[in-house]
Motif scaffolding. Structure first.
Motif, short mmCIF file in Angstrom:
data_model
loop_
_atom_site.label_atom_id
_atom_site.label_comp_id
_atom_site.label_asym_id
_atom_site.label_seq_id
_atom_site.Cartn_x
_atom_site.Cartn_y
_atom_site.Cartn_z
N SER A 68 59.22 -33.92 45.07
CA SER A 68 59.45 -34.16 43.96
C SER A 68 58.59 -35.19 43.35
CB SER A 68 60.06 -35.30 43.94
OG SER A 68 61.55 -34.37 44.89
N THR A 69 57.97 -34.80 41.93
CA THR A 69 57.16 -35.77 40.70
C THR A 69 58.00 -36.17 39.50
OG1 THR A 69 57.33 -33.44 39.17
CG2 THR A 69 55.39 -33.35 40.90
N ASN A 70 57.20 -37.14 39.04
CA ASN A 70 57.96 -38.09 38.01
C ASN A 70 56.37 -37.66 37.31
OD1 ASN A 70 59.60 -39.79 37.12
ND2 ASN A 70 58.58 -41.04 37.38
N TYR A 71 56.74 -38.06 35.86
CA TYR A 71 55.58 -38.59 35.14
C TYR A 71 55.91 -39.30 33.64
CZ TYR A 71 54.25 -33.56 36.64
OH TYR A 71 53.18 -32.72 37.91
N ALA A 72 55.13 -39.47 32.98
CA ALA A 72 55.10 -40.75 32.07
C ALA A 72 55.31 -39.95 30.47
CB ALA A 72 53.86 -41.32 31.60
N ASP A 73 56.08 -40.18 30.10
CA ASP A 73 56.80 -39.79 28.96
C ASP A 73 55.48 -38.62 28.09
OD1 ASP A 73 58.83 -41.35 28.58
OD2 ASP A 73 59.26 -39.42 29.01
N SER A 74 53.89 -39.70 28.21
CA SER A 74 53.01 -39.74 27.00
C SER A 74 52.30 -38.08 27.78
CB SER A 74 51.70 -40.83 26.96
OG SER A 74 51.67 -41.24 28.38
N VAL A 75 52.54 -37.77 28.94
CA VAL A 75 51.16 -37.02 29.70
C VAL A 75 52.52 -35.82 30.02
CG1 VAL A 75 50.14 -38.54 30.32
CG2 VAL A 75 51.84 -37.53 32.26
N GLN A 76 54.06 -35.44 30.16
CA GLN A 76 54.65 -34.99 30.56
C GLN A 76 54.33 -33.04 29.41
OE1 GLN A 76 57.32 -35.04 32.11
NE2 GLN A 76 57.81 -33.12 32.27
N GLY A 77 54.28 -32.41 30.48
CA GLY A 77 53.80 -30.94 29.82
C GLY A 77 52.40 -31.04 29.47
N ARG A 78 51.67 -31.81 29.74
CA ARG A 78 50.42 -31.49 29.87
C ARG A 78 49.58 -32.45 31.25
NH1 ARG A 78 47.37 -34.79 26.81
NH2 ARG A 78 48.40 -37.07 27.43
N PHE A 79 49.80 -32.78 31.67
CA PHE A 79 49.57 -32.92 33.35
C PHE A 79 50.48 -32.73 34.20
CE2 PHE A 79 47.25 -37.36 31.85
CZ PHE A 79 46.81 -36.49 30.99
N THR A 80 49.84 -31.87 35.22
CA THR A 80 50.56 -31.60 36.43
C THR A 80 49.73 -32.22 38.21
OG1 THR A 80 51.21 -29.54 35.89
CG2 THR A 80 51.32 -29.58 38.20
N ILE A 81 51.13 -33.08 38.54
CA ILE A 81 49.99 -33.19 40.21
C ILE A 81 51.00 -32.56 40.85
CG2 ILE A 81 52.78 -34.97 39.96
CD1 ILE A 81 51.17 -37.21 41.30
N SER A 82 50.12 -32.70 42.15
CA SER A 82 50.18 -31.93 43.46
C SER A 82 49.63 -32.46 44.39
CB SER A 82 50.03 -29.70 43.34
OG SER A 82 48.35 -30.88 42.74
N ARG A 83 49.80 -31.99 45.82
CA ARG A 83 49.41 -32.77 46.58
C ARG A 83 48.90 -31.80 48.23
NH1 ARG A 83 53.36 -37.27 48.62
NH2 ARG A 83 51.95 -37.42 50.72
N ASP A 84 48.13 -31.85 48.42
CA ASP A 84 47.91 -31.13 49.86
C ASP A 84 48.21 -31.70 50.98
OD1 ASP A 84 47.41 -29.31 52.60
OD2 ASP A 84 45.96 -28.29 50.78
N ASN A 85 49.49 -32.22 52.08
CA ASN A 85 49.59 -33.07 52.65
C ASN A 85 48.81 -32.70 54.24
OD1 ASN A 85 51.76 -34.25 51.29
ND2 ASN A 85 53.06 -32.34 52.40
N ALA A 86 48.68 -31.39 54.01
CA ALA A 86 48.03 -31.11 55.84
C ALA A 86 46.30 -31.59 55.16
CB ALA A 86 47.42 -29.67 55.21
#
Length: 122
Positions: A56-74
């Motif tokens: 589940s992700t959450n973004y600051a309004d200033s970066v919404q639509g431009r930045f993407t957070i992701s992770r590799d748990n392994a």
């Protein structure tokens, strides 16, 4: 000990892209939320984006639509893909994570990376 190491910062022109990475290492039992924060000169550190262990992700309004957070748990790694960069995105970007070190369960602690500079300028 637990360590977070960021990479991927640099100088980019407005409208360009960068991808930041942050790898956690050491005696880690589990990692809960991970996130990216930034601090511009003369300003307080602010949240950019967070991601839970479930994705589940959450973004600051200033970066919404431009930045993407992701992770590799392994790999215990979190990423931040930054597109359409603007001069106001210039800051030191820090990785933070809620980690339960091995042998310390159920208590989690917040760990921070050393920061990586992102400069958006023509």
């Amino acid at each position: 000990q637990v360590q977070l190491v960021e990479s991927g910062g640099g100088l980019v022109q407005p409208g360009g892209s960068l991808r930041l990475s942050c790898a956690a290492s050491g005696r880690i039992f589990s990692i809960n939320a991970m996130g990216w924060y930034r601090q511009a000169p003369g300003k307080q550190r602010e949240l950019v984006a967070t991601i839970t262990s479930g994705g589940s992700t959450n973004y600051a309004d200033s970066v919404q639509g431009r930045f993407t957070i992701s992770r590799d748990n392994a790999k215990n790694t979190v990423y931040l893909q930054m597109n359409s960069l603007k001069p106001e995105d210039t800051a030191v970007y820090f990785c933070g994570a809620d980690i339960i070190p091995t042998g310390y369960g159920p208590y989690e602690y917040v760990y921070w990376g050393q920061g990586t500079q992102v400069t958006v300028s023509s």
